[in-house]
Design an enzyme around this catalytic site. Structure first.
Site, PDB file in Angstrom:
ATOM      1  N   ASN A  90       0.797  -1.223   0.000  1.00  0.00           N
ATOM      2  CA  ASN A  90       0.000   0.000   0.000  1.00  0.00           C
ATOM      3  C   ASN A  90       0.833   1.278   0.000  1.00  0.00           C
ATOM      4  O   ASN A  90       0.341   2.337  -0.348  1.00  0.00           O
ATOM      5  CB  ASN A  90      -0.954   0.002   1.193  1.00  0.00           C
ATOM      6  CG  ASN A  90      -0.283  -0.370   2.484  1.00  0.00           C
ATOM      7  OD1 ASN A  90       0.278  -1.461   2.615  1.00  0.00           O
ATOM      8  ND2 ASN A  90      -0.298   0.529   3.447  1.00  0.00           N
ATOM      9  N   GLY A 132     -13.617  -3.274  -0.481  1.00  0.00           N
ATOM     10  CA  GLY A 132     -14.462  -2.577  -1.462  1.00  0.00           C
ATOM     11  C   GLY A 132     -13.958  -1.194  -1.835  1.00  0.00           C
ATOM     12  O   GLY A 132     -13.972  -0.792  -3.002  1.00  0.00           O
ATOM     13  N   HIS A 133     -13.464  -0.465  -0.836  1.00  0.00           N
ATOM     14  CA  HIS A 133     -13.198   0.958  -1.109  1.00  0.00           C
ATOM     15  C   HIS A 133     -11.873   1.230  -1.804  1.00  0.00           C
ATOM     16  O   HIS A 133     -11.538   2.388  -2.082  1.00  0.00           O
ATOM     17  CB  HIS A 133     -13.333   1.789   0.175  1.00  0.00           C
ATOM     18  CG  HIS A 133     -12.257   1.597   1.191  1.00  0.00           C
ATOM     19  ND1 HIS A 133     -11.266   2.537   1.372  1.00  0.00           N
ATOM     20  CD2 HIS A 133     -12.023   0.627   2.089  1.00  0.00           C
ATOM     21  CE1 HIS A 133     -10.466   2.130   2.347  1.00  0.00           C
ATOM     22  NE2 HIS A 133     -10.908   0.979   2.802  1.00  0.00           N
ATOM     23  N   CYS A 167      -3.202   4.679   7.972  1.00  0.00           N
ATOM     24  CA  CYS A 167      -3.215   4.444   9.414  1.00  0.00           C
ATOM     25  C   CYS A 167      -1.923   4.890  10.066  1.00  0.00           C
ATOM     26  O   CYS A 167      -1.939   5.497  11.120  1.00  0.00           O
ATOM     27  CB  CYS A 167      -3.504   2.990   9.741  1.00  0.00           C
ATOM     28  SG  CYS A 167      -2.735   1.843   8.654  1.00  0.00           S
TER      29      CYS A 167
END
Ligand SMILES: Cc1ncc(COP(=O)(O)O)c(C=O)c1O
Length: 381
Positions: free
Chosen positions: A158, A207-208, A328
């Site tokens: 990510n 999903g996002h 995060c």
């Protein structure tokens, strides 16, 4: 600044989340209003209707990774899927084996799940990555013992967008009869994934990250693989994830999955053009791209601007929304363990930013961004 300035601010944090595709929203809307039935109500039409829609969505998600429909369970997102796969998978085999393996550059929710297992008496190996962000297959194979039950390696990182060699990892896991889980939050619908070809037993989906809604995810569980549920309840989702499903969100994940599959190549080609344009048009010498050049998704650029503090740079770059790392860890203001793991010094880590772009990003936005970053970095250096 150029004459055709796009609408500001420009969103360039697509690894944190993506905008909802309007085609997805259109499919979801009726399930907030007229089709409101509980999909677990087995005795009437209202329930049957939403149950049918949920199952269509299940099939759409399964289709992206070559899975069967009944191998997909819905969850609230990849965080939950990772927790169920890693802890539930390890618990199921704990009577026989108590060693598990992951990688130092995994998402926080994966590392935290492994930390929990350690506290419960499991032994965990955290594999290193090389300067490109890739694991070494020989190190993985050497780490596997007779006591190893599960290996978890993410599909796409990510922060730096690096793609691991899932097929080779899957082959090793199959050879040693070890469960293979992949956190595919950033890879599902973006790179070709096939659970059978790649020998993957568990896949986490969000999903996002694929232009679908937030608050929904899925977990692929290969038929025959045992996973202990993490909480008790009505036994929905094959007893693995109790609780009433949210049909609108499931339908959204399904629609987003279908579009992602159909448009995967088109999206990737377009993002590769944007990526090239951004890199070419940032006219600076003291810039470095982090992570593998060859094994990466096209919608991510993690860049180090030597000598320029990223927090000052991000604060100065008010017209674009970017981050210094994962959503995060930046919320907790921690410096990036991913960049440290690929060998950056503390100064280099603190001089790095993540730019994420996607289906809705325009060429004009990228041109503006390149020029804007060039000017701002020059001002700050
Ligand atoms: C690699 C990776 N794993 C897991 C997650 C968590 O996903 P979710 O927000 O669906 O819980 C994210 C999102 O930040 C991610 O990028």
């Amino acid at each position: 600044m150029t004459a055709n300035t796009p609408k500001l601010p420009i969103y360039l944090d697509y690894q944190a989340t993506t905008p909802l595709d309007s085609r997805v929203l259109d499919k979801m809307m009726p399930f907030f209003t007229e089709h409101f039935g509980n999909p677990h109500s087995a005795e009437h039409r209202f329930g049957w209707q939403t149950e049918a829609a949920v199952n269509v969505a299940r099939g759409q998600a399964a289709n992206v990774i070559g899975a069967d429909d009944d191998e997909i369970i819905f969850t609230s997102g990849a965080t939950e899927s990772n927790n169920i796969a890693i802890k539930g998978g390890a618990f199921a085999l704990a009577g026989k084996k108590k060693h598990v393996i992951t990688v130092k550059t995994e998402h926080e929710c994966v590392l935290a799940s492994f930390n929990s297992l350690e506290r419960l008496g499991f032994t965990v190996t955290y594999l290193d990555v090389d300067n490109e962000g890739l694991i070494h297959l020989s190190e993985l194979e050497n780490a596997i013992t007779e006591n190893t039950s599960l290996v978890s390696v993410m599909a796409v990182n990510n922060e730096i967008g690096v793609i691991q060699d899932l097929k080779a990892i899957g082959d090793i896991c199959k050879k040693h009869e070890v469960l293979f889980h992949t956190d595919a939050a950033q890879g599902f619908g973006k790179i070709p994934l096939d659970v059978n070809e790649m020998n993957i037993d568990l896949v986490s989906i969000s999903g996002h990250k694929i232009y679908g809604p937030k608050g929904i995810g899925a977990l692929y569980i290969r038929k025959g693989v045992q996973v202990i549920p993490l909480f008790d309840g009505g036994g929905q989702e094959q007893g693995i994830r109790s609780g009433t499903l949210a049909p609108a969100l499931c339908v959204g994940l399904g629609a987003a999955s279908q579009i992602a599959k159909e448009e995967m190549e088109k999206d990737a080609d377009y993002l590769a053009i944007l990526s090239k344009s951004l890199l070419e048009n940032i006219k600076l010498n003291n810039i470095r791209l982090n992570g593998s050049v060859d094994h990466r998704i096209p919608g991510n650029l993690n860049l180090t601007f030597e000598g320029v503090k990223s927090d000052l740079l991000i604060a100065e770059l008010k017209n674009i929304a970017i981050s210094s790392g994962s959503a995060c860890s930046s919320a907790k203001q921690k410096s990036s363990y991913v960049l440290e793991a690929i060998g950056l010094s503390k100064e280099e880590v603190d001089a790095s930013i993540r730019i994420g772009f996607g289906r809705m990003t325009t060429e004009a936005e990228i041109e503006y961004t390149a020029e804007y970053i060039t000017e701002t970095v020059r001002k700050l250096s």
